[in-house]
Design an enzyme around this catalytic site. Structure first.
Site, PDB file in Angstrom:
ATOM      1  N   CYS A 103      13.313   3.682   8.878  1.00 47.38           N
ATOM      2  CA  CYS A 103      12.650   4.504   7.856  1.00 47.38           C
ATOM      3  C   CYS A 103      13.526   5.683   7.420  1.00 47.38           C
ATOM      4  O   CYS A 103      14.013   6.440   8.265  1.00 47.38           O
ATOM      5  CB  CYS A 103      11.322   5.020   8.397  1.00 47.38           C
ATOM      6  SG  CYS A 103      10.461   6.098   7.237  1.00 47.38           S
ATOM      7  N   CYS A 157      10.068   2.230  12.573  1.00 47.29           N
ATOM      8  CA  CYS A 157      10.415   3.625  12.299  1.00 47.29           C
ATOM      9  C   CYS A 157      11.926   3.858  12.313  1.00 47.29           C
ATOM     10  O   CYS A 157      12.423   4.742  11.616  1.00 47.29           O
ATOM     11  CB  CYS A 157       9.721   4.543  13.304  1.00 47.29           C
ATOM     12  SG  CYS A 157       7.918   4.460  13.201  1.00 47.29           S
ATOM     13  N   CYS A 172       8.666  12.872   9.661  1.00 43.88           N
ATOM     14  CA  CYS A 172       7.367  12.198   9.672  1.00 43.88           C
ATOM     15  C   CYS A 172       6.465  12.853  10.718  1.00 43.88           C
ATOM     16  O   CYS A 172       6.793  12.858  11.907  1.00 43.88           O
ATOM     17  CB  CYS A 172       7.544  10.715   9.975  1.00 43.88           C
ATOM     18  SG  CYS A 172       5.985   9.823  10.166  1.00 43.88           S
ATOM     19  N   GLU A 201      -0.174  -6.400 -11.321  1.00 45.09           N
ATOM     20  CA  GLU A 201      -0.942  -5.350 -10.651  1.00 45.09           C
ATOM     21  C   GLU A 201      -2.378  -5.795 -10.371  1.00 45.09           C
ATOM     22  O   GLU A 201      -2.940  -5.481  -9.327  1.00 45.09           O
ATOM     23  CB  GLU A 201      -0.946  -4.067 -11.490  1.00 45.09           C
ATOM     24  CG  GLU A 201       0.394  -3.340 -11.506  1.00 45.09           C
ATOM     25  CD  GLU A 201       0.827  -2.889 -10.114  1.00 45.09           C
ATOM     26  OE1 GLU A 201      -0.044  -2.614  -9.279  1.00 45.09           O
ATOM     27  OE2 GLU A 201       2.050  -2.835  -9.877  1.00 45.09           O
TER      28      GLU A 201
END
Length: 346
Positions: free
Chosen positions: A199, A196, A205, A34
DNA sequence: GACCCGTGGGT
DNA sequence: TACCCAAGGGT
């Protein structure tokens, strides 16, 4: 209609990344990943992560190392405060947490270099706690899916995004969900040309419904980047080069660089006289440019062969190193480039 | 809130 | 090319 999180979790199982070296590992490795991944892409991090784990396989090994050794492993990765803070935090964990990575969110958040999002990412991935993250991927995904306008650096906009991130956070499968957010952001909901069609949340969205995919998220306001000039003095005695340790604050904090003369700090001849350096050969090398996020630096390297190592530059914080050895030290990228050029010219 | 902190990839 | 900006945090 399935929930936002269940669709992302299902997408992750089929299309997400499952082979990253820190996935499913202990808190130490999740933490390290991280930190390295802050403002840094996965492809850049992987080799650094593997070298780091090979040298510092656990928190005790990291805490026992010198800051110099840690920074040498960070050399080239950038944002070196991350490496310094990582080392500091390892020592805090040894002293205050019996060498065990803390189990509580609040304790994790107190460690240097760990903020709200990173602490949540560690809790979600290592401990399977339901904690919302908000990194660049999530900001972009939520700005589009929720139709949130305004630059995410704006406090109110960021608060809205946090609110959505918390509201959408599931109670189960939190590691898979968290990874889904990041993998979606990296591979589907990308900055330019998002896919997209692939997705799992395209149907609801807001950016897609209102034809604002290209406008969201709102980009950062542009600012002109200033340009600066600097000279690096490559003082060579045979194959040995002089390096100086930089102060821990400021650019390249704690790293080793050749003596540097910024604009307005006098000319090379003055430096040589001040420090009693006798030069047997002087070659001005070709200028090159190093671009930072917030300014552009024009660098002129000057090769100066000395007859003997001057006493006045052999103080604490200075060291003569064989060029090959210097390449293994904690040096920033432009210094690495200059040293590699030197070796080629030998 | 504004600024500082690195480097590399994508377009 | 020039520009944007990444698995952000510290001051």
């Amino acid at each position: 209609m399935h929930s936002f999180s269940s669709r992302l979790i299902r997408w992750q199982r089929r299309h997400g990344r499952h082979d990253l070296p820190w996935q499913g590992q202990d808190a130490y490795r999740v933490w390290l990943s991280e930190i390295m991944l802050q403002q840094t892409q996965v492809a850049t991090v992987i080799s650094y992560y593997q070298r780091f784990i090979a040298s510092f396989p656990n928190i005790a090994a990291l805490a026992a190392a010198t800051e110099d050794e840690v920074l040498a492993h960070w050399s080239g990765l950038g944002y070196y405060a991350r490496g310094r803070n990582l080392h500091k935090a390892a020592q805090i964990i040894v002293e205050k947490h019996n060498g065990e990575f803390p189990r509580e969110f609040e304790q994790i958040l107190e460690l240097p270099g760990i903020g709200r999002s990173t602490a949540a990412a560690i809790c979600a991935q290592a401990y399977h706690e339901s904690r919302a993250i908000l990194d660049g991927n999530v900001k972009r995904l939520l700005a589009r899916w929720c139709g949130i306008e305004g630059w995410a650096g704006n406090k109110k906009v960021e608060e809205k995004l946090w609110q959505q991130a918390e509201a959408l956070m599931p109670r189960r499968n939190v590691a898979t969900y968290t990874q889904a957010l990041m993998d979606m952001g990296a591979t589907v909901c990308t900055r330019g040309k998002p896919k997209c069609g692939e997705c799992p949340v395209q149907t609801d969205c807001v950016a897609r419904q209102t034809d604002r995919i290209a406008e969201l998220p709102t980009p950062r306001p542009t600012k002109a980047v200033p340009e600066r000039h600097t000279t690096f003095l490559l003082l060579m005695s045979g194959r040995d080069i002089l390096l100086e340790k930089r102060p821990s604050s400021g650019i390249w904090g704690g790293l080793w660089c050749p003596p540097q003369l910024d604009d307005g700090q006098g000319i090379v001849a003055d430096y040589l006289q001040r420090n009693g350096v006798e030069v047997s050969e002087r070659v001005e090398l070709e200028e090159f440019t190093h671009t930072f996020t917030h300014f552009k630096l024009h660098i002129t390297p000057v090769l100066l062969q000395v007859a003997h190592k001057p006493m006045r530059v052999q103080q604490a914080g200075s060291v003569w190193l064989d060029v090959e050895e210097a390449l293994r030290a904690a040096i920033p990228t432009p210094v690495r480039k200059m040293l590699e050029n030197l070796i080629r010219s030998f």
